[in-house]
Write an enzyme that holds these catalytic residues in place. Structure first.
Site, PDB file in Angstrom:
ATOM      1  N   GLY A 182      17.743 -52.409 -21.176  1.00 12.88           N
ATOM      2  CA  GLY A 182      18.010 -51.155 -20.168  1.00 12.88           C
ATOM      3  C   GLY A 182      17.433 -49.924 -21.241  1.00 12.88           C
ATOM      4  O   GLY A 182      17.742 -49.954 -22.315  1.00 12.88           O
ATOM      5  N   SER A 183      16.598 -49.191 -20.860  1.00 12.64           N
ATOM      6  CA  SER A 183      15.772 -48.476 -21.528  1.00 12.64           C
ATOM      7  C   SER A 183      15.089 -47.410 -20.907  1.00 12.64           C
ATOM      8  O   SER A 183      15.124 -47.175 -19.695  1.00 12.64           O
ATOM      9  CB  SER A 183      15.002 -49.257 -22.611  1.00 12.64           C
ATOM     10  OG  SER A 183      14.225 -50.299 -21.571  1.00 12.64           O
ATOM     11  N   ARG A 184      13.976 -46.782 -21.413  1.00  4.50           N
ATOM     12  CA  ARG A 184      13.008 -45.750 -20.706  1.00  4.50           C
ATOM     13  C   ARG A 184      11.597 -46.000 -21.460  1.00  4.50           C
ATOM     14  O   ARG A 184      11.418 -46.290 -22.279  1.00  4.50           O
ATOM     15  CB  ARG A 184      13.610 -44.527 -21.367  1.00  4.50           C
ATOM     16  CG  ARG A 184      12.935 -43.262 -21.049  1.00  4.50           C
ATOM     17  CD  ARG A 184      13.494 -41.911 -21.248  1.00  4.50           C
ATOM     18  NE  ARG A 184      12.689 -40.711 -21.477  1.00  4.50           N
ATOM     19  CZ  ARG A 184      13.102 -39.761 -21.933  1.00  4.50           C
ATOM     20  NH1 ARG A 184      14.715 -39.447 -22.028  1.00  4.50           N
ATOM     21  NH2 ARG A 184      12.299 -38.601 -22.201  1.00  4.50           N
TER      22      ARG A 184
END
Length: 217
Positions: A182-184
């Site tokens: 879960g990140s960007r």
């Protein structure tokens, strides 16, 4: 379905523990069925999370392709001092824990920068995450100029994987790395590059498939 190699230790551990709990439920007491069910759901999710599907889409020097699956959370004019060293257009993609997390190169070219920076683990969609969070920056010089990709860790993500190194020749759509869990990912394009952004906040994109921007003649 092809899997990211980084996922196999997690997948193997999840299914091994699930099998052990099922065996315990059959051998000793049915109370073990409850945790076995929870672990089975988690093990299925690990298969979904670490999948690495083949991707096809528009290709060519005129396109900047999405490097990550997820949702566009921002398109902003900023100054990028590390690689572009100039005003830039930043396109930010937030990846939830349900997205494919394999990242891909948005353009064909030469890798001229790979830099890892430790940092915080703020919510990846927050504006400050691009400055304060743990991240890896990958600068690629393509036929239409430089493009910077930044992998940013989030609240849950604690491991950034970057495959390439400076000097590598890479192709648009090839695997760049991945982030767990879960990140960007941000893409920076020089403000003067005559590129037109084709996405807006709220749009859902796919790595290796969706066109983020298109260079004008």
């Amino acid at each position: 379905m092809r899997m990211a190699p980084e996922g196999w230790p997690f997948i193997a551990a999840g299914w091994a523990v699930t099998a052990l709990l099922i065996w315990a439920a059959l051998r000793w007491t049915p109370w073990w069925w409850a945790p076995a069910g929870v672990l089975a759901v988690l093990s299925v999710w690990l298969l979904v999370f670490f999948r690495d599907p083949a991707r096809a889409g528009p290709r060519g020097d005129q396109y900047v392709i999405a490097p990550a699956d997820g949702t566009i959370v921002g398109v902003a004019d900023v100054h990028e001092p590390l690689f572009l060293k100039a005003p830039a257009r930043r396109i930010s993609i937030f990846m939830s824990v349900f997205n494919v997390h394999v990242n891909r190169y948005p353009v064909t070219g030469r890798v001229d920068l790979v830099e890892y920076r430790p940092g915080k683990f703020l919510h990846a969609a927050a504006e400050k995450a691009s400055l304060d969070n743990e991240q890896a920056s990958i600068g690629v010089t393509g036929p239409r100029g430089p493009v910077l990709v930044r992998q940013i860790a989030g609240l849950i993500a604690r491991r950034i994987v970057t495959d390439g190194k400076a000097g590598d020749r890479v192709a648009q759509g090839d695997r760049l790395g991945m982030i767990r869990f879960g990140s960007r990912v941000d893409v920076y394009l020089p403000a003067g590059s005559r590129s037109v952004v084709k996405v807006a906040p709220g749009d859902r994109v796919q790595a290796g498939t969706t066109v983020l921007a298109e260079y004008q003649p």
